[in-house]
Design a protein around this motif. Sequence first.
Motif, PDB file in Angstrom:
ATOM      1  N   TYR A   1      41.330 101.042   5.119  1.00 40.24           N
ATOM      2  CA  TYR A   1      41.586  99.806   4.101  1.00 40.24           C
ATOM      3  C   TYR A   1      40.329  99.359   3.474  1.00 40.24           C
ATOM      4  CZ  TYR A   1      38.992  98.783   8.614  1.00 40.24           C
ATOM      5  OH  TYR A   1      38.192  99.120   9.613  1.00 40.24           O
ATOM      6  N   PHE A   2      39.316 100.259   3.503  1.00 37.90           N
ATOM      7  CA  PHE A   2      38.213  99.255   3.093  1.00 37.90           C
ATOM      8  C   PHE A   2      37.596 100.828   2.335  1.00 37.90           C
ATOM      9  CE2 PHE A   2      34.149  97.100   2.653  1.00 37.90           C
ATOM     10  CZ  PHE A   2      34.682  96.063   1.774  1.00 37.90           C
ATOM     11  N   LEU A   3      36.402 100.396   1.127  1.00 42.39           N
ATOM     12  CA  LEU A   3      35.563 101.071   0.715  1.00 42.39           C
ATOM     13  C   LEU A   3      34.558 100.558   0.611  1.00 42.39           C
ATOM     14  CD1 LEU A   3      35.015 103.924  -0.710  1.00 42.39           C
ATOM     15  CD2 LEU A   3      36.039 102.713  -3.171  1.00 42.39           C
TER      16      LEU A   3
ATOM     17  N   GLN B   1      43.809 103.126  -2.685  1.00 42.39           N
ATOM     18  CA  GLN B   1      44.853 103.237  -2.187  1.00 42.39           C
ATOM     19  C   GLN B   1      45.038 103.820  -0.308  1.00 42.39           C
ATOM     20  OE1 GLN B   1      47.924 103.319  -3.995  1.00 42.39           O
ATOM     21  NE2 GLN B   1      46.292 101.799  -4.710  1.00 42.39           N
ATOM     22  N   ILE B   2      46.231 104.078   0.188  1.00 48.25           N
ATOM     23  CA  ILE B   2      46.304 104.395   0.966  1.00 48.25           C
ATOM     24  C   ILE B   2      47.377 106.255   1.157  1.00 48.25           C
ATOM     25  CG2 ILE B   2      47.929 105.267   3.557  1.00 48.25           C
ATOM     26  CD1 ILE B   2      48.327 101.987   3.395  1.00 48.25           C
ATOM     27  N   THR B   3      45.986 106.897   1.688  1.00 44.52           N
ATOM     28  CA  THR B   3      46.046 108.358   1.604  1.00 44.52           C
ATOM     29  C   THR B   3      46.553 108.822   3.332  1.00 44.52           C
ATOM     30  OG1 THR B   3      43.662 108.571   1.965  1.00 44.52           O
ATOM     31  CG2 THR B   3      43.915 108.631  -0.257  1.00 44.52           C
ATOM     32  N   GLU B   4      46.146 108.530   4.049  1.00 43.98           N
ATOM     33  CA  GLU B   4      46.607 109.408   5.263  1.00 43.98           C
ATOM     34  C   GLU B   4      47.764 108.945   5.548  1.00 43.98           C
ATOM     35  OE1 GLU B   4      43.734 110.505   6.954  1.00 43.98           O
ATOM     36  OE2 GLU B   4      42.951 110.057   5.001  1.00 43.98           O
ATOM     37  N   GLN B   5      48.644 110.463   5.801  1.00 49.45           N
ATOM     38  CA  GLN B   5      49.846 110.711   5.723  1.00 49.45           C
ATOM     39  C   GLN B   5      50.247 111.770   6.510  1.00 49.45           C
ATOM     40  OE1 GLN B   5      51.950 108.354   4.578  1.00 49.45           O
ATOM     41  NE2 GLN B   5      50.878 106.958   2.900  1.00 49.45           N
TER      42      GLN B   5
ATOM     43  N   ALA C   1      51.835  98.204   7.503  1.00 51.81           N
ATOM     44  CA  ALA C   1      50.902  97.206   7.804  1.00 51.81           C
ATOM     45  C   ALA C   1      49.482  96.390   7.088  1.00 51.81           C
ATOM     46  CB  ALA C   1      51.149  97.431   9.145  1.00 51.81           C
ATOM     47  N   LEU C   2      48.860  97.504   5.949  1.00 50.83           N
ATOM     48  CA  LEU C   2      48.087  97.883   5.796  1.00 50.83           C
ATOM     49  C   LEU C   2      48.494  97.218   4.789  1.00 50.83           C
ATOM     50  CD1 LEU C   2      45.543 100.480   7.317  1.00 50.83           C
ATOM     51  CD2 LEU C   2      45.797  98.073   7.740  1.00 50.83           C
ATOM     52  N   LYS C   3      49.823  97.866   4.174  1.00 54.41           N
ATOM     53  CA  LYS C   3      50.336  97.542   2.544  1.00 54.41           C
ATOM     54  C   LYS C   3      50.491  96.361   2.823  1.00 54.41           C
ATOM     55  CE  LYS C   3      53.187  99.762  -0.291  1.00 54.41           C
ATOM     56  NZ  LYS C   3      53.691  98.721  -0.588  1.00 54.41           N
TER      57      LYS C   3
ATOM     58  N   SER D   1      26.695 106.717  -1.729  1.00 54.97           N
ATOM     59  CA  SER D   1      28.023 107.905  -0.757  1.00 54.97           C
ATOM     60  C   SER D   1      29.112 106.994  -0.687  1.00 54.97           C
ATOM     61  CB  SER D   1      28.174 108.026   1.104  1.00 54.97           C
ATOM     62  OG  SER D   1      27.487 107.543   1.820  1.00 54.97           O
ATOM     63  N   ASP D   2      30.006 106.751  -0.607  1.00 53.01           N
ATOM     64  CA  ASP D   2      31.911 106.261  -0.369  1.00 53.01           C
ATOM     65  C   ASP D   2      32.329 107.205   0.736  1.00 53.01           C
ATOM     66  OD1 ASP D   2      31.470 106.222  -3.098  1.00 53.01           O
ATOM     67  OD2 ASP D   2      33.115 107.582  -3.644  1.00 53.01           O
ATOM     68  N   GLU D   3      32.491 105.179   1.786  1.00 48.12           N
ATOM     69  CA  GLU D   3      32.652 105.481   3.143  1.00 48.12           C
ATOM     70  C   GLU D   3      34.404 104.940   2.420  1.00 48.12           C
ATOM     71  OE1 GLU D   3      30.630 107.401   5.508  1.00 48.12           O
ATOM     72  OE2 GLU D   3      29.580 107.185   3.771  1.00 48.12           O
ATOM     73  N   HIS D   4      35.365 105.920   3.070  1.00 50.47           N
ATOM     74  CA  HIS D   4      36.471 105.304   2.826  1.00 50.47           C
ATOM     75  C   HIS D   4      36.822 104.661   4.714  1.00 50.47           C
ATOM     76  CE1 HIS D   4      36.965 107.247  -0.490  1.00 50.47           C
ATOM     77  NE2 HIS D   4      38.121 106.401  -0.745  1.00 50.47           N
ATOM     78  N   TYR D   5      37.193 103.358   5.365  1.00 46.75           N
ATOM     79  CA  TYR D   5      37.055 102.375   6.462  1.00 46.75           C
ATOM     80  C   TYR D   5      38.827 102.877   6.822  1.00 46.75           C
ATOM     81  CZ  TYR D   5      32.688 100.520   6.855  1.00 46.75           C
ATOM     82  OH  TYR D   5      31.210  99.856   5.685  1.00 46.75           O
TER      83      TYR D   5
END
Length: 276
Positions: free
Chosen positions: A122-124, A271-275, A241-243, A219-223
Amino acid sequence: MNLRKVTAASAVALTLALTATACGGDSDSGSGSGGGGKVTIGIKVDQPGLGQETPDGYKGFDIDVAKYVAKQLGYGESDITWKEAPSKERENLLRRGDVDFIVATYSITDQRKEKVSFAGPYFLAHQDLLIRTKDNIKSGDDLNKKKLCSVTGSTSAQNVKKKFAPDAQLQEYGGYSECLSGLESGAVDALTTDDSILAGYAAQQQYQGKFKLAGLNLSDEHYGIGIKKGDTELQGKINAALKKMVDDGSWEKAVKANFGPANYDFEPAPQITEQG
């Protein structure tokens, strides 16, 4: 894990079940199967702009995300029980069922996904350094031989030592406030974590003019939102919900409300990647 509101009929059944087991142990945590219409959410309580305990309650971007997600799952604010989730305890809190999900600057990593699952991101954010205004650190190499502070359980300091400054003297404390005190007193030379967190501290009134971000994207931190390992049903609901939060403008509104005072140059919603 089932996070749906309990109907009147099932509430009666739940009450009877709890009464039957009350003498056998603690049954009022509110986590796990929904806890009688309650939800327990893990958060940080010492991160300005993200998750902070204030006299007026918990405030920050992560808090706003957590409230929005909870609402989409059928919970009002009065149904939420907040629980502090220190970095080193997040996996344990989820494994034990002490919380239903965690919204606490929780970076998605392959190592963590061996123990828990995530929804989102939900955040980078990007890892950076907070240093004293008079100091000048232009690269990770400049940290060699210097004292670097981070919080126990965070991946940030290990990342710096492994990739940029192997000779940095690592100091790990229990909370960011201790690192800030060390930076202010000169006990440490830099605090490393995500730029979103550092921006929140730098913007606090008592630190304005004392600290600055070094401006390094280390680094890139994807929360992500941490959930119990393998809970694909909850994962799908939180992703939806996030979308919706992004699509209806609530996400950007929350970012600007919480990070605006720090002039933080935030990234667009990832983009949402965790599926599954």
